[in-house]
Design an enzyme around this catalytic site. Structure first.
Site, short mmCIF file in Angstrom:
data_model
loop_
_atom_site.label_atom_id
_atom_site.label_comp_id
_atom_site.label_asym_id
_atom_site.label_seq_id
_atom_site.Cartn_x
_atom_site.Cartn_y
_atom_site.Cartn_z
N SER A 162 0.85 -1.17 0.00
CA SER A 162 0.00 0.00 0.00
C SER A 162 0.90 1.25 0.00
CB SER A 162 -0.95 -0.04 1.20
OG SER A 162 -1.95 0.94 1.10
N ARG A 234 -12.47 6.35 8.67
CA ARG A 234 -11.94 5.00 8.55
C ARG A 234 -13.03 3.99 8.18
NH1 ARG A 234 -7.45 4.03 6.66
NH2 ARG A 234 -7.64 1.88 7.40
N ASP A 325 -8.60 -5.23 -6.34
CA ASP A 325 -8.17 -4.06 -5.56
C ASP A 325 -8.68 -2.79 -6.23
OD1 ASP A 325 -6.88 -2.11 -4.11
OD2 ASP A 325 -4.94 -3.12 -4.12
N HIS A 354 -8.29 -4.59 -1.73
CA HIS A 354 -7.02 -4.09 -1.21
C HIS A 354 -6.59 -4.83 0.05
CE1 HIS A 354 -3.77 -1.24 -1.04
NE2 HIS A 354 -4.11 -0.80 0.16
#
Length: 373
Positions: A162, A234, A325, A354
């Protein structure tokens, strides 16, 4: 001084397996890409395995934005959970600590012991909103200073995933003599437009929380910080890092056909709880600094173009992408492979998007075993 409204590791907390090295002093600060300086700088890291006498068996792992240094080992004092790559790091495991000395560094600007907004400045005040903007170059310069302090001139392998992969790329481009091989998981040469748009929304959720106070909330009573904004940011990220089919199968399944409202409620409760968990272990100001660093990430900065930059890499490079992803689509891994001389690319079939490199370690394991012989 104890800070409020933060999940950052603070001095006085159990250190667990963390180790700390001051890489720069106030008198000899880190010079940032912006021209500003930052000092003192402390880097936090964890390490496993023994460093060979010739110091040739060191492996550097650069984690994603919100992950800690605790990549392996059990939960316990100082560590809320088991290591996030525990099945892959250890004796006899793909990254074999009987053979390799493995270092996982907390990125500069983070909140797991390295210097960041939740750290104190030379006058003993929290940096908070005054913490300088960072570039990936700055983070790698700090990591290189950590390597110098550890006496590691050259890494056997640098692994990045990432946004940690952007730092691994920077290592390979800027310090080819210090990198033996590179493993890049779910990363791009530069932050793509849609990814940037998602990140901007996350940042606005935090900044528009009425309890954000421009980043100056550490002195306020507990409960008066931007918990709602941070948690929602988040939660939003958590949804997009998965895939529609994964969420539908996990929270819908057969039940969805006769109780779709119940499935929706369970998913809502789950994603909101995931955001709350990040608030408990992270820091809103650190999130802003690190996310903005990710926004500006490009291997091309100061090097002409992405192609020009990637052509500088001389280390053997193995690139792993994940078929679903959405944050770093597999096209970005193919772009890397096309630009890095001799690079190998594997696109792994996964339904987890991801999160494939975190939640399906069995998919990554054979590629790690191949890389480490």
């Amino acid at each position: 001084m104890r800070l409020h409204n933060t999940g950052a590791w603070q001095p006085g907390d159990p250190p667990g397996n963390r180790r700390f090295i001051e890489t720069h002093s106030a008198d000899a600060p880190l010079v940032l890409f912006s021209g500003r300086t930052l000092g003192p700088v402390t880097m936090s890291y964890e390490a496993w395995g023994t460093l060979d006498e010739d110091r040739s068996n060191a492996v550097l792992i650069l984690p994603p934005l919100s992950m800690t240094t605790h990549a392996a080992g059990p939960a316990g004092p100082g560590h809320r959970a088991e290591g996030w790559w525990d099945t892959l790091i250890g004796p006899g495991k793909p990254i074999d600590t009987d053979r390799f000395h493995v270092v996982v560094a907390n990125n500069l600007g983070g909140c797991d012991g390295s210097t960041g907004p939740a750290s104190l400045d030379p006058q003993g005040r929290p940096w908070a909103s005054r913490f300088p903007a960072l570039d990936v170059v700055d983070q790698v310069n700090a990591e290189a200073a950590l390597a110098d302090a550890l006496g590691i001139e050259r890494w056997h392998t640098v692994i990045g995933m990432s946004i940690g992969g952007a730092r691994a790329l920077e290592w390979a481009v800027s310090r080819p003599d210090r990198v033996g091989q590179v493993l890049l998981l779910a990363v791009a040469a530069a932050t793509r437009v849609e990814q940037a748009g998602h990140t901007h929304l996350e940042l606005e959720l935090i900044r528009r929380d009425p309890h954000f106070h421009g980043g100056e909330f550490y002195h306020l009573p507990e409960g008066c910080g931007p918990r709602t904004g941070m948690s929602l940011a988040r939660s939003f990220a958590h949804i997009r890092y998965g895939t529609e089919s994964y969420w539908q199968d996990r929270f819908g399944g057969e039940a969805w056909y006769h109780d779709s409202d119940g499935c929706h409620d369970k998913f809502r409760e789950y994603v909101l709880a995931q955001g709350d968990k990040v608030w408990e272990r992270f820091d809103a100001n650190c999130y802003l600094v690190l996310a903005e660093t990710a926004l500006s990430a490009t291997v091309a900065r100061g090097r002409g173009s992405i192609a020009d930059a990637l052509a500088r890499i001389t280390a053997p490079t193995h690139i792993i992408g994940f078929s679903t992803d959405r944050a770093y689509p597999y096209e970005t891994q193919r772009e890397l492979a096309d630009g890095i001389p001799g690079a190998r690319v594997d696109i792994v079939e996964s339904t987890l998007g991801h999160y494939g490199f975190l939640l399906e370690p069995q998919l990554t394991e054979p590629h790690l075993r191949h890389a480490f012989g």
